[in-house]
Enzyme design. Structure first.
Site, short mmCIF file in Angstrom:
data_model
loop_
_atom_site.label_atom_id
_atom_site.label_comp_id
_atom_site.label_asym_id
_atom_site.label_seq_id
_atom_site.Cartn_x
_atom_site.Cartn_y
_atom_site.Cartn_z
N TYR A 200 56.27 -18.66 74.49
CA TYR A 200 56.78 -19.22 73.24
C TYR A 200 56.56 -20.73 73.18
O TYR A 200 56.47 -21.40 74.22
CB TYR A 200 58.26 -18.91 73.10
N ILE A 235 51.23 -10.40 78.47
CA ILE A 235 51.64 -11.55 77.67
C ILE A 235 52.39 -11.05 76.44
O ILE A 235 51.90 -10.17 75.72
CB ILE A 235 50.43 -12.39 77.22
N LYS A 236 53.56 -11.64 76.18
CA LYS A 236 54.31 -11.35 74.97
C LYS A 236 54.31 -12.60 74.10
O LYS A 236 54.68 -13.68 74.55
CB LYS A 236 55.74 -10.92 75.32
N GLN A 237 53.88 -12.43 72.85
CA GLN A 237 53.72 -13.56 71.96
C GLN A 237 54.13 -13.21 70.54
O GLN A 237 53.92 -12.08 70.09
CB GLN A 237 52.25 -14.03 71.97
#
Length: 349
Positions: A200, A235-237
């Site tokens: 983030y 990956i979390k976006q």
């Protein structure tokens, strides 16, 4: 599920867009044998691969190469009251695990305490991911910093197969967070657990007038690239909504080709730039399902899933849209998102 109806006026644009700015044949795309095609050549141990395989082979999306994860650390990040008041049963972590199972998710990701209190009942029923750090949001005035709440060893002890963390790139604490998370991820890999990074952005200067460049494809893409550099396995976006953050803010380094040739303003092309920055898709990109806004949650979640899948992403991490309603309704919404990834007609753009 009627995709055209849910997508409304955007249906044709989203379902039939041809992504020519960065063609799909330049990417490593999700599929049933992702571990064998990609990570078997990496430095990940056999135990990490086994635990990743456990997640990829759990739930309705098992064997597809796509992921549907229930995340629930908002009780720390926002407050338990803000997160659970709409359906107070979820103050009980067991009910959150029940939702993840009813939704046929690949895994549940939440706090050390939330998983630890029910681990003996649920750790063998659905894969656990312990979120190691949080922004506690109980400082006055409000401050934004990711602080370690748990250790990797504690996650292993309660039966977790993976750990997650957030870095606020662009924030005053970013350098410290990068060091802390990198060290934790290295320890997790040594202990056989995989790693998930919430990449983030956080800086008040990233908001310019009516435009929020926290959601800019170029800046979030670089955050992703920093995330895979410290060996995040997933990956979390947040899904991008604009572009040109580098140019508007006049900082950092970019290249005019990013805006003239490699991306367009189409949401699929913007999200593809996020995938590109995850080692051209070698590291899976999952997007956020976003906050719950009420009656249009289903349409919003399906739209986000269509964009992610057609861009070359690997799935969604849907939390508030699911757990701020009863279990049957939340599970139905999660299933609708999964239906997008199971629908062969929704192809890579």
């Amino acid at each position: 599920m009627n995709l055209e109806k849910l997508l409304g006026d955007e249906a044709d644009s989203l379902l039939n867009h041809e992504a020519k700015a960065f063609p799909a044949d330049h990417l490593v795309l999700p599929g049933p044998h992702h571990l064998d095609r990609v990570l078997v050549d990496s430095d990940r141990s056999t135990t990490v691969l086994r635990n990743l395989g456990n997640v990829f082979n759990t739930g309705r999306l098992a064997g597809t190469g796509y992921l549907s994860i229930l995340p629930v650390d908002q009780g720390i990040e926002h407050s338990a009251a803000a997160s659970f008041s709409k359906f107070p049963a979820y103050f009980d972590p067991a009910k959150l695990c029940d939702l993840a199972i009813a939704g046929d998710c690949n895994a549940i990701a939440t706090t050390l305490g939330g998983l630890g209190i029910v681990s003996r009942r649920y750790a063998h029923k659905i894969p656990f991911i312990v979120k190691l750090n949080h922004n506690d949001f109980l400082n006055y005035p409000n401050t934004y910093d990711q602080v370690m709440f748990a250790g990797v060893g504690q996650a292993a002890d309660l039966g977790a197969v993976g750990v997650g963390a957030t870095i606020y790139f662009g924030s005053e604490g970013a350098d410290r967070q990068i060091g802390e998370v990198s060290k934790a991820f290295a320890e997790a890999h040594k202990m056989g657990m995989f790693t998930v990074l919430w990449c983030y952005l956080r800086n008040s200067a990233f908001k310019q007038g009516d435009i929020d460049y926290h959601l800019s494809a170029d800046l979030t893409g670089q955050a992703n690239h920093l995330g895979v550099t410290i060996e995040a396995d997933i990956i979390k976006q947040k899904q991008p909504e604009n572009n040109g953050g580098y140019n508007a803010l006049k900082f950092g380094r970019t290249d005019p080709l990013v805006y003239s040739q490699l991306t367009t303003d189409h949401p699929i092309d913007l999200t593809r730039w996020q995938v590109v920055n995850c080692y051209a898709g070698r590291i899976p990109l999952i997007n956020s399902g976003g906050e719950s806004t009420g009656a249009d949650d289903l349409a919003q979640a399906v739209r986000t899933a269509v964009i992610n899948k057609r861009a070359g992403g690997t799935g969604l991490i849907v939390g508030r849209k699911a757990f701020q309603r009863p279990i049957d309704e939340g599970a139905a919404l999660i299933h609708a998102v999964q239906d997008v990834y199971l629908d062969a007609a929704v192809t890579i753009a």
